[in-house]
Design a protein around this motif. Structure first.
Motif, PDB file in Angstrom:
ATOM      1  N   GLU A   1      21.283  19.576  61.567  1.00 52.52           N
ATOM      2  CA  GLU A   1      21.560  20.942  61.127  1.00 52.52           C
ATOM      3  C   GLU A   1      21.079  21.103  59.686  1.00 52.52           C
ATOM      4  N   THR A   2      20.296  22.138  59.459  1.00 55.71           N
ATOM      5  CA  THR A   2      19.724  22.297  58.130  1.00 55.71           C
ATOM      6  C   THR A   2      20.370  23.428  57.349  1.00 55.71           C
ATOM      7  N   THR A   3      21.072  24.304  58.027  1.00 55.04           N
ATOM      8  CA  THR A   3      21.655  25.436  57.308  1.00 55.04           C
ATOM      9  C   THR A   3      22.721  24.951  56.335  1.00 55.04           C
ATOM     10  N   ILE A   4      22.643  25.458  55.107  1.00 62.23           N
ATOM     11  CA  ILE A   4      23.610  25.031  54.104  1.00 62.23           C
ATOM     12  C   ILE A   4      25.024  25.367  54.544  1.00 62.23           C
ATOM     13  N   LYS A   5      25.942  24.490  54.169  1.00 62.41           N
ATOM     14  CA  LYS A   5      27.331  24.695  54.543  1.00 62.41           C
ATOM     15  C   LYS A   5      27.995  25.667  53.580  1.00 62.41           C
TER      16      LYS A   5
ATOM     17  N   PHE B   1      35.752  38.602  54.084  1.00 62.86           N
ATOM     18  CA  PHE B   1      35.574  38.621  52.635  1.00 62.86           C
ATOM     19  C   PHE B   1      34.124  38.409  52.213  1.00 62.86           C
ATOM     20  N   CYS B   2      33.375  37.691  52.996  1.00 66.71           N
ATOM     21  CA  CYS B   2      32.021  37.274  52.602  1.00 66.71           C
ATOM     22  C   CYS B   2      31.195  38.435  52.065  1.00 66.71           C
ATOM     23  N   ILE B   3      31.234  39.524  52.825  1.00 69.21           N
ATOM     24  CA  ILE B   3      30.356  40.650  52.530  1.00 69.21           C
ATOM     25  C   ILE B   3      30.697  41.333  51.198  1.00 69.21           C
TER      26      ILE B   3
ATOM     27  N   PRO C   1      23.742  38.460  46.385  1.00 68.13           N
ATOM     28  CA  PRO C   1      23.061  39.080  47.536  1.00 68.13           C
ATOM     29  C   PRO C   1      22.406  38.037  48.428  1.00 68.13           C
ATOM     30  N   LEU C   2      22.316  38.336  49.703  1.00 65.12           N
ATOM     31  CA  LEU C   2      21.650  37.432  50.635  1.00 65.12           C
ATOM     32  C   LEU C   2      20.144  37.533  50.441  1.00 65.12           C
ATOM     33  N   PRO C   3      19.433  36.451  50.728  1.00 60.83           N
ATOM     34  CA  PRO C   3      17.970  36.512  50.639  1.00 60.83           C
ATOM     35  C   PRO C   3      17.423  37.561  51.609  1.00 60.83           C
ATOM     36  N   LYS C   4      16.273  38.094  51.273  1.00 59.15           N
ATOM     37  CA  LYS C   4      15.678  39.167  52.087  1.00 59.15           C
ATOM     38  C   LYS C   4      15.414  38.721  53.522  1.00 59.15           C
TER      39      LYS C   4
ATOM     40  N   PRO D   1      18.617  35.537  58.288  1.00 59.34           N
ATOM     41  CA  PRO D   1      18.752  35.863  59.724  1.00 59.34           C
ATOM     42  C   PRO D   1      19.940  36.801  59.949  1.00 59.34           C
ATOM     43  N   PRO D   2      20.071  37.328  61.169  1.00 59.02           N
ATOM     44  CA  PRO D   2      21.167  38.255  61.453  1.00 59.02           C
ATOM     45  C   PRO D   2      22.486  37.674  60.962  1.00 59.02           C
ATOM     46  N   LYS D   3      23.287  38.462  60.262  1.00 61.71           N
ATOM     47  CA  LYS D   3      24.391  37.855  59.530  1.00 61.71           C
ATOM     48  C   LYS D   3      25.755  38.030  60.188  1.00 61.71           C
ATOM     49  N   TYR D   4      25.742  38.392  61.418  1.00 59.15           N
ATOM     50  CA  TYR D   4      26.961  38.482  62.195  1.00 59.15           C
ATOM     51  C   TYR D   4      27.624  37.104  62.297  1.00 59.15           C
ATOM     52  N   ARG D   5      28.886  36.947  61.963  1.00 57.16           N
ATOM     53  CA  ARG D   5      29.630  35.683  62.017  1.00 57.16           C
ATOM     54  C   ARG D   5      29.063  34.580  61.115  1.00 57.16           C
ATOM     55  N   CYS D   6      29.232  34.743  59.828  1.00 48.46           N
ATOM     56  CA  CYS D   6      28.727  33.811  58.811  1.00 48.46           C
ATOM     57  C   CYS D   6      29.007  32.347  59.132  1.00 48.46           C
ATOM     58  N   LEU D   7      30.244  32.073  59.518  1.00 44.42           N
ATOM     59  CA  LEU D   7      30.679  30.677  59.574  1.00 44.42           C
ATOM     60  C   LEU D   7      30.221  29.938  60.830  1.00 44.42           C
ATOM     61  N   PHE D   8      29.598  30.653  61.767  1.00 47.86           N
ATOM     62  CA  PHE D   8      28.991  29.946  62.885  1.00 47.86           C
ATOM     63  C   PHE D   8      27.770  29.177  62.420  1.00 47.86           C
ATOM     64  N   CYS D   9      27.104  29.703  61.405  1.00 47.40           N
ATOM     65  CA  CYS D   9      25.916  29.024  60.890  1.00 47.40           C
ATOM     66  C   CYS D   9      26.233  28.224  59.632  1.00 47.40           C
ATOM     67  N   HIS D  10      26.943  28.824  58.698  1.00 43.55           N
ATOM     68  CA  HIS D  10      27.304  28.122  57.472  1.00 43.55           C
ATOM     69  C   HIS D  10      28.625  27.403  57.727  1.00 43.55           C
ATOM     70  N   LYS D  11      28.527  26.188  58.191  1.00 49.58           N
ATOM     71  CA  LYS D  11      29.701  25.463  58.657  1.00 49.58           C
ATOM     72  C   LYS D  11      30.664  25.139  57.531  1.00 49.58           C
TER      73      LYS D  11
HETATM   74  C1  HEC Z   1      22.339  32.989  62.452  1.00 47.58           C
HETATM   75  C2  HEC Z   1      22.787  32.051  61.433  1.00 47.58           C
HETATM   76  C3  HEC Z   1      23.344  32.632  60.129  1.00 47.58           C
HETATM   77  C4  HEC Z   1      24.377  33.530  59.988  1.00 47.58           C
HETATM   78  C5  HEC Z   1      25.219  34.184  61.077  1.00 47.58           C
HETATM   79  C6  HEC Z   1      24.546  33.705  58.562  1.00 47.58           C
HETATM   80  N1  HEC Z   1      23.631  32.949  57.885  1.00 47.58           N
HETATM   81 FE1  HEC Z   1      23.427  32.830  55.852  1.00 47.58          FE
HETATM   82  N2  HEC Z   1      21.720  31.727  56.050  1.00 47.58           N
HETATM   83  C7  HEC Z   1      21.229  31.250  57.255  1.00 47.58           C
HETATM   84  C8  HEC Z   1      19.977  30.575  57.007  1.00 47.58           C
HETATM   85  C9  HEC Z   1      19.128  29.884  58.063  1.00 47.58           C
HETATM   86  C10 HEC Z   1      19.728  30.689  55.621  1.00 47.58           C
HETATM   87  C11 HEC Z   1      18.498  30.185  54.866  1.00 47.58           C
HETATM   88  C12 HEC Z   1      18.832  29.092  53.944  1.00 47.58           C
HETATM   89  C13 HEC Z   1      19.036  27.806  54.667  1.00 47.58           C
HETATM   90  O1  HEC Z   1      18.072  27.113  54.972  1.00 47.58           O
HETATM   91  O2  HEC Z   1      20.214  27.451  54.893  1.00 47.58           O
HETATM   92  C14 HEC Z   1      20.859  31.400  55.050  1.00 47.58           C
HETATM   93  C15 HEC Z   1      21.017  31.652  53.690  1.00 47.58           C
HETATM   94  C16 HEC Z   1      22.173  32.191  53.119  1.00 47.58           C
HETATM   95  C17 HEC Z   1      22.453  32.309  51.720  1.00 47.58           C
HETATM   96  C18 HEC Z   1      21.510  31.978  50.602  1.00 47.58           C
HETATM   97  C19 HEC Z   1      21.553  30.554  50.196  1.00 47.58           C
HETATM   98  C20 HEC Z   1      20.562  30.302  49.102  1.00 47.58           C
HETATM   99  O3  HEC Z   1      20.614  29.193  48.579  1.00 47.58           O
HETATM  100  O4  HEC Z   1      19.768  31.188  48.768  1.00 47.58           O
HETATM  101  C21 HEC Z   1      23.699  32.861  51.577  1.00 47.58           C
HETATM  102  C22 HEC Z   1      24.447  33.177  50.282  1.00 47.58           C
HETATM  103  C23 HEC Z   1      24.193  33.104  52.908  1.00 47.58           C
HETATM  104  N3  HEC Z   1      23.249  32.680  53.831  1.00 47.58           N
HETATM  105  C24 HEC Z   1      25.416  33.679  53.200  1.00 47.58           C
HETATM  106  C25 HEC Z   1      25.773  34.186  54.442  1.00 47.58           C
HETATM  107  C26 HEC Z   1      26.866  35.104  54.680  1.00 47.58           C
HETATM  108  C27 HEC Z   1      27.819  35.623  53.593  1.00 47.58           C
HETATM  109  C28 HEC Z   1      26.869  35.375  56.018  1.00 47.58           C
HETATM  110  C29 HEC Z   1      27.792  36.362  56.783  1.00 47.58           C
HETATM  111  C30 HEC Z   1      27.785  37.748  56.284  1.00 47.58           C
HETATM  112  C31 HEC Z   1      25.793  34.608  56.636  1.00 47.58           C
HETATM  113  N4  HEC Z   1      25.143  33.910  55.636  1.00 47.58           N
HETATM  114  C32 HEC Z   1      25.504  34.552  57.987  1.00 47.58           C
HETATM  115  C33 HEC Z   1      21.828  31.405  58.499  1.00 47.58           C
HETATM  116  C34 HEC Z   1      22.872  32.271  58.806  1.00 47.58           C
END
Ligand code: HEC
Ligand code: HEC
Length: 79
Positions: free
Chosen positions: A24-28, A49-51, A61-64, A67-77
């Motif tokens: 898993e590569t997505t940051i926790k 709270f995340c939003i 702010p999230l990077p441009k 990916p779709p940001k529905y359910r943050c913690l499913f990806c950011h463990k």
């Molecule tokens: C579908 C999976 C997914 C979901 C859902 C998701 N993210 Fe992410 N997020 C990623 C990925 C992939 C990246 C790109 C950086 C990486 O490689 O981890 C990222 C990057 C980020 C970053 C930037 C990190 C950086 O160093 O620039 C933040 C902050 C973040 N996410 C917060 C959130 C928040 C808050 C939510 C919910 C509103 C959310 N994410 C939902 C997958 C996801």
């Protein structure tokens, strides 16, 4: 017999495939002062709270290309 062998081959293949899955590569979820309290909440409660900070006008702010940001913690463990 043939079917048993085929089944065995299939299982071995599947096992190897899963074994080789990339790590898993997505940051926790960070474990810092800001995020500490979210580690002890239910996922869905925490996500509300995340939003507040992670929005285009917030403090982080999230990077441009996020990916779709529905359910943050499913990806950011957590953890
Ligand atoms: C579908 C999976 C997914 C979901 C859902 C998701 N993210 Fe992410 N997020 C990623 C990925 C992939 C990246 C790109 C950086 C990486 O490689 O981890 C990222 C990057 C980020 C970053 C930037 C990190 C950086 O160093 O620039 C933040 C902050 C973040 N996410 C917060 C959130 C928040 C808050 C939510 C919910 C509103 C959310 N994410 C939902 C997958 C996801
Ligand atoms: C009070 C404001 C605030 C809230 C609420 C918040 N964050 Fe953050 N977040 C930040 C700030 C500021 C940073 C950048 C500094 C840092 O890493 O702590 C950040 C960084 C991040 C990062 C990227 C860390 C990195 O290594 O680049 C992720 C992922 C993240 N937050 C996810 C979340 C998730 C998921 C939630 C909801 C459970 C959340 N945040 C709630 C302010 C917040």
């Amino acid at each position: 017999m043939i079917y048993n062998l085929a089944f065995l081959a299939f299982c071995t293949g599947l096992l190897l495939f899963l074994w080789n899955a990339p790590p898993e590569t997505t940051i926790k979820l960070p474990n810092d002062e800001i995020h500490a309290r979210f580690h002890h909440m239910k996922k869905r409660d925490a996500e509300a709270f995340c939003i507040k900070c992670h929005n285009p006008k917030g403090t982080a702010p999230l990077p441009k290309n996020h990916p779709p940001k529905y359910r943050c913690l499913f990806c950011h463990k957590v953890g």
